[in-house]
Structure formats: structure tokens, C-alpha cells
Scaffold this motif. Structure first.
Motif, PDB file in Angstrom:
ATOM      1  N   CYS A 167       0.778  -0.987   0.124  1.00 40.66           N
ATOM      2  CA  CYS A 167      -0.055  -0.058  -0.006  1.00 40.66           C
ATOM      3  C   CYS A 167       0.836   1.196   0.021  1.00 40.66           C
ATOM      4  O   CYS A 167       1.965   1.373   0.802  1.00 40.66           O
ATOM      5  CB  CYS A 167      -1.025  -0.076   1.336  1.00 40.66           C
ATOM      6  SG  CYS A 167      -1.956   1.311   1.376  1.00 40.66           S
ATOM      7  N   SER A 168       0.668   2.207  -0.995  1.00 36.74           N
ATOM      8  CA  SER A 168       1.557   3.348  -1.129  1.00 36.74           C
ATOM      9  C   SER A 168       1.190   4.410  -0.143  1.00 36.74           C
ATOM     10  O   SER A 168       1.697   5.454  -0.047  1.00 36.74           O
ATOM     11  CB  SER A 168       1.388   3.966  -2.341  1.00 36.74           C
ATOM     12  OG  SER A 168       0.071   4.227  -2.990  1.00 36.74           O
ATOM     13  N   LEU A 169       0.019   4.438   0.716  1.00 36.56           N
ATOM     14  CA  LEU A 169      -0.306   5.523   1.423  1.00 36.56           C
ATOM     15  C   LEU A 169       0.905   5.279   2.749  1.00 36.56           C
ATOM     16  O   LEU A 169       1.177   4.329   3.041  1.00 36.56           O
ATOM     17  CB  LEU A 169      -1.720   5.104   2.257  1.00 36.56           C
ATOM     18  CG  LEU A 169      -3.018   5.193   1.182  1.00 36.56           C
ATOM     19  CD1 LEU A 169      -3.995   4.688   2.181  1.00 36.56           C
ATOM     20  CD2 LEU A 169      -2.956   6.836   0.892  1.00 36.56           C
ATOM     21  N   ASP A 170       0.893   6.651   3.209  1.00 35.94           N
ATOM     22  CA  ASP A 170       1.721   6.671   4.578  1.00 35.94           C
ATOM     23  C   ASP A 170       0.878   6.382   5.796  1.00 35.94           C
ATOM     24  O   ASP A 170       0.039   6.859   6.245  1.00 35.94           O
ATOM     25  CB  ASP A 170       2.283   8.277   4.742  1.00 35.94           C
ATOM     26  CG  ASP A 170       3.192   8.212   6.028  1.00 35.94           C
ATOM     27  OD1 ASP A 170       3.356   7.326   6.598  1.00 35.94           O
ATOM     28  OD2 ASP A 170       3.771   9.469   5.931  1.00 35.94           O
ATOM     29  N   LEU A 171       1.192   4.932   6.115  1.00 35.52           N
ATOM     30  CA  LEU A 171       0.330   4.463   6.949  1.00 35.52           C
ATOM     31  C   LEU A 171       0.895   4.877   8.708  1.00 35.52           C
ATOM     32  O   LEU A 171       0.095   4.210   9.595  1.00 35.52           O
ATOM     33  CB  LEU A 171       0.311   2.864   6.994  1.00 35.52           C
ATOM     34  CG  LEU A 171      -0.167   2.463   5.817  1.00 35.52           C
ATOM     35  CD1 LEU A 171      -0.324   0.828   5.573  1.00 35.52           C
ATOM     36  CD2 LEU A 171      -1.685   2.967   5.420  1.00 35.52           C
ATOM     37  N   HIS A 172       1.568   5.635   8.879  1.00 32.92           N
ATOM     38  CA  HIS A 172       2.453   6.033  10.131  1.00 32.92           C
ATOM     39  C   HIS A 172       1.299   6.407  10.957  1.00 32.92           C
ATOM     40  O   HIS A 172       0.409   7.290  10.508  1.00 32.92           O
ATOM     41  CB  HIS A 172       3.667   6.849   9.909  1.00 32.92           C
ATOM     42  CG  HIS A 172       4.077   6.996  11.159  1.00 32.92           C
ATOM     43  ND1 HIS A 172       4.010   7.756  12.462  1.00 32.92           N
ATOM     44  CD2 HIS A 172       5.520   6.551  11.772  1.00 32.92           C
ATOM     45  CE1 HIS A 172       4.825   7.656  13.306  1.00 32.92           C
ATOM     46  NE2 HIS A 172       5.698   7.100  13.078  1.00 32.92           N
ATOM     47  N   PRO A 173       1.095   6.253  12.143  1.00 30.58           N
ATOM     48  CA  PRO A 173       0.070   6.616  13.145  1.00 30.58           C
ATOM     49  C   PRO A 173      -0.106   8.283  13.067  1.00 30.58           C
ATOM     50  O   PRO A 173      -1.028   8.750  13.398  1.00 30.58           O
ATOM     51  CB  PRO A 173       0.358   6.203  14.275  1.00 30.58           C
ATOM     52  CG  PRO A 173       1.339   4.818  14.150  1.00 30.58           C
ATOM     53  CD  PRO A 173       1.823   5.155  12.819  1.00 30.58           C
ATOM     54  N   ARG A 174       1.109   8.790  12.819  1.00 35.10           N
ATOM     55  CA  ARG A 174       1.141  10.354  12.878  1.00 35.10           C
ATOM     56  C   ARG A 174       0.035  10.834  11.748  1.00 35.10           C
ATOM     57  O   ARG A 174      -0.310  12.086  11.807  1.00 35.10           O
ATOM     58  CB  ARG A 174       2.593  11.003  12.976  1.00 35.10           C
ATOM     59  CG  ARG A 174       3.306  10.712  14.282  1.00 35.10           C
ATOM     60  CD  ARG A 174       4.365  11.674  14.167  1.00 35.10           C
ATOM     61  NE  ARG A 174       5.379  11.380  13.207  1.00 35.10           N
ATOM     62  CZ  ARG A 174       6.523  10.568  13.159  1.00 35.10           C
ATOM     63  NH1 ARG A 174       6.769   9.995  14.446  1.00 35.10           N
ATOM     64  NH2 ARG A 174       7.271  10.363  12.217  1.00 35.10           N
ATOM     65  N   VAL A 175       0.289   9.913  10.721  1.00 35.78           N
ATOM     66  CA  VAL A 175      -0.453  10.539   9.407  1.00 35.78           C
ATOM     67  C   VAL A 175      -1.829   9.906   9.073  1.00 35.78           C
ATOM     68  O   VAL A 175      -2.886  10.582   9.128  1.00 35.78           O
ATOM     69  CB  VAL A 175       0.526  10.162   8.262  1.00 35.78           C
ATOM     70  CG1 VAL A 175      -0.240  10.576   7.055  1.00 35.78           C
ATOM     71  CG2 VAL A 175       1.935  10.959   8.276  1.00 35.78           C
ATOM     72  N   LEU A 176      -1.882   8.663   9.520  1.00 37.89           N
ATOM     73  CA  LEU A 176      -3.121   7.827   9.401  1.00 37.89           C
ATOM     74  C   LEU A 176      -3.606   7.703  10.553  1.00 37.89           C
ATOM     75  O   LEU A 176      -3.268   6.614  11.354  1.00 37.89           O
ATOM     76  CB  LEU A 176      -2.940   6.559   8.226  1.00 37.89           C
ATOM     77  CG  LEU A 176      -4.358   5.897   7.655  1.00 37.89           C
ATOM     78  CD1 LEU A 176      -4.870   6.733   6.803  1.00 37.89           C
ATOM     79  CD2 LEU A 176      -4.154   4.514   7.493  1.00 37.89           C
ATOM     80  N   LYS A 177      -4.509   8.607  11.083  1.00 40.06           N
ATOM     81  CA  LYS A 177      -5.174   8.217  12.482  1.00 40.06           C
ATOM     82  C   LYS A 177      -6.493   7.358  12.420  1.00 40.06           C
ATOM     83  O   LYS A 177      -7.013   7.475  11.301  1.00 40.06           O
ATOM     84  CB  LYS A 177      -5.449   9.667  13.032  1.00 40.06           C
ATOM     85  CG  LYS A 177      -4.270  10.446  13.201  1.00 40.06           C
ATOM     86  CD  LYS A 177      -4.628  11.767  13.446  1.00 40.06           C
ATOM     87  CE  LYS A 177      -3.282  12.841  13.532  1.00 40.06           C
ATOM     88  NZ  LYS A 177      -2.228  12.358  14.100  1.00 40.06           N
TER      89      LYS A 177
END
Length: 211
Positions: free
Chosen positions: A148-158
């Protein structure tokens, strides 16, 4: 008599229908690792595609029924067990429990269609168009990051964010429902491919050597 017939019809529907990934149920169980990452299908959720101007009168009427329409990319508006996901400035996906569907005694999406009014937008029953795969656990993000190309880091994907993306090359809607919980909505025809891709991506975390 009418109520009895409706109940009988509901029982028949529950007995006969098969979800798009039902044949992978055992594979999902055996491929999951408690405490690391788990995969399951959440079948038969009620879904409705909505196209309406959220600032118009029809949008206001639908918002009253659904708990509000989201206003920006990634937004999700929830009311009880019903949620509306933002897909575009005038496009939304309503997700509700299976029992909400009129075929099982509920009132969706019929009440949305009735509330919309003529010529002011569109409501389409998409309950059979997609299925829901739920990936959970502390390793769930690592699994998704393989394809998945989305930024899945918790700071970004809440939690409470839903976005259209691709996972393993398959178009899907990804909804982060909690810190370690994701719901994935592929089209029904892609459910098997995506389910098997996720199982393969989970393999290293399901290994007894991985802690």
C-alpha cells in the motif's frame, strides 16, 4: 401473514447466501497469529453509494438520517453502528450492519432513496458490490505496508480515517477503525485475490519464529 412471510424470506436469505471470501474462512484462521496479526471477513455489511451535494437540501436530509456527511478527504462520520466515508466532494459510501438492509428487516438503503428526492442526487445499494476484510493486530500496519502506497504511520493515518488506495495492486477503500485495526473494502470480484495476498504478506508474522 405479511410479517411471517418477511421473516421466512429473511431466514432463507441468511441460509443461502455466500460471501465473496467465505471459502477462505479456514485459511484466514490458520494464517492468523494471535497477538501479532489476524485476518477475517466481515460479510454482508449494508453499503450504499451516495452522490449528493452535501451543502444542498438533499444532502442535509441524508445527513440527518446518517449522522452527517463527511466534509474532507479521509473523513468518516459515524452514528452508532452506521458510518459514512468520504470518497469525493459529492461522493460517499455508507456502511452499516447487515441487519440494516431491508431484505433482512431493516430500512436501508430504501429510506435514503426516499429522503433523497427526485433529481437531487443518487443513492445506490452497493451491499453486494464489495465485501469487508478486517486486518488487526500490532503487525497489521507492517502487512499493509508491503503493498500500500499510503503513508500508514500513526502520525499521518489516524483512527477514523478512510481513503481510496491500492493494496497489492487491487483498488480498495482502507478504513483505519482503531490504532491496530483496519477494514478493507475491495470489490467482490477481487476479494479472493486480495485475501490471498494478505495471507501471503502475513506469513512471516504468523511464523512461530517471529515474536
Amino acid at each position: 401473514m405479511a410479517e411471517t412471510a418477511a421473516l421466512d424470506n429473511s431466514k432463507k436469505i441468511r441460509t443461502l447466501r455466500q460471501s465473496p471470501a467465505s471459502h477462505l474462512r479456514e485459511a484466514f484462521v490458520s494464517g492468523s497469529a494471535a497477538g501479532a496479526v489476524e485476518l477475517r471477513e466481515v460479510p454482508f455489511l449494508t453499503m450504499a453509494g451516495i452522490r449528493v451535494n452535501p451543502a444542498g437540501e438533499a444532502g442535509a436530509r441524508l445527513g440527518t438520517l446518517t449522522g452527517g456527511l463527511p466534509s474532507a478527504s479521509g473523513d468518516v462520520r459515524s452514528s452508532g453502528d452506521t458510518a459514512v466515508l468520504w470518497l469525493g466532494p459529492a461522493e460517499f459510501l455508507l456502511v452499516a450492519p447487515a441487519e440494516s438492509h431491508e431484505s433482512l428487516g431493516g430500512d436501508l438503503p430504501r429510506t435514503l432513496i426516499e429522503a433523497l428526492g427526485a433529481g437531487e442526487g443518487q443513492v445506490v445499494d452497493l451491499s453486494a458490490n464489495r465485501t469487508t476484510l478486517e486486518l488487526s493486530g500490532p503487525r497489521a500496519r507492517a502487512v499493509l505496508e508491503k503493498g500500500c502506497s499510503l503513508d500508514l504511520h500513526p502520525r499521518v493515518l489516524k483512527p477514523g480515517t478512510a481513503l481510496s488506495t491500492e493494496i497489492g495492486g487491487i483498488p480498495a477503500i482502507l478504513w483505519k477503525t482503531a490504532e491496530e485495526n483496519y477494514r478493507i473494502f475491495p470489490r467482490a470480484s477481487f476479494a479472493e485475490f486480495l485475501g490471498r495476498w494478505l495471507l501471503d504478506a502475513m506469513r512471516e508474522f504468523a511464523s512461530p519464529e517471529v515474536t
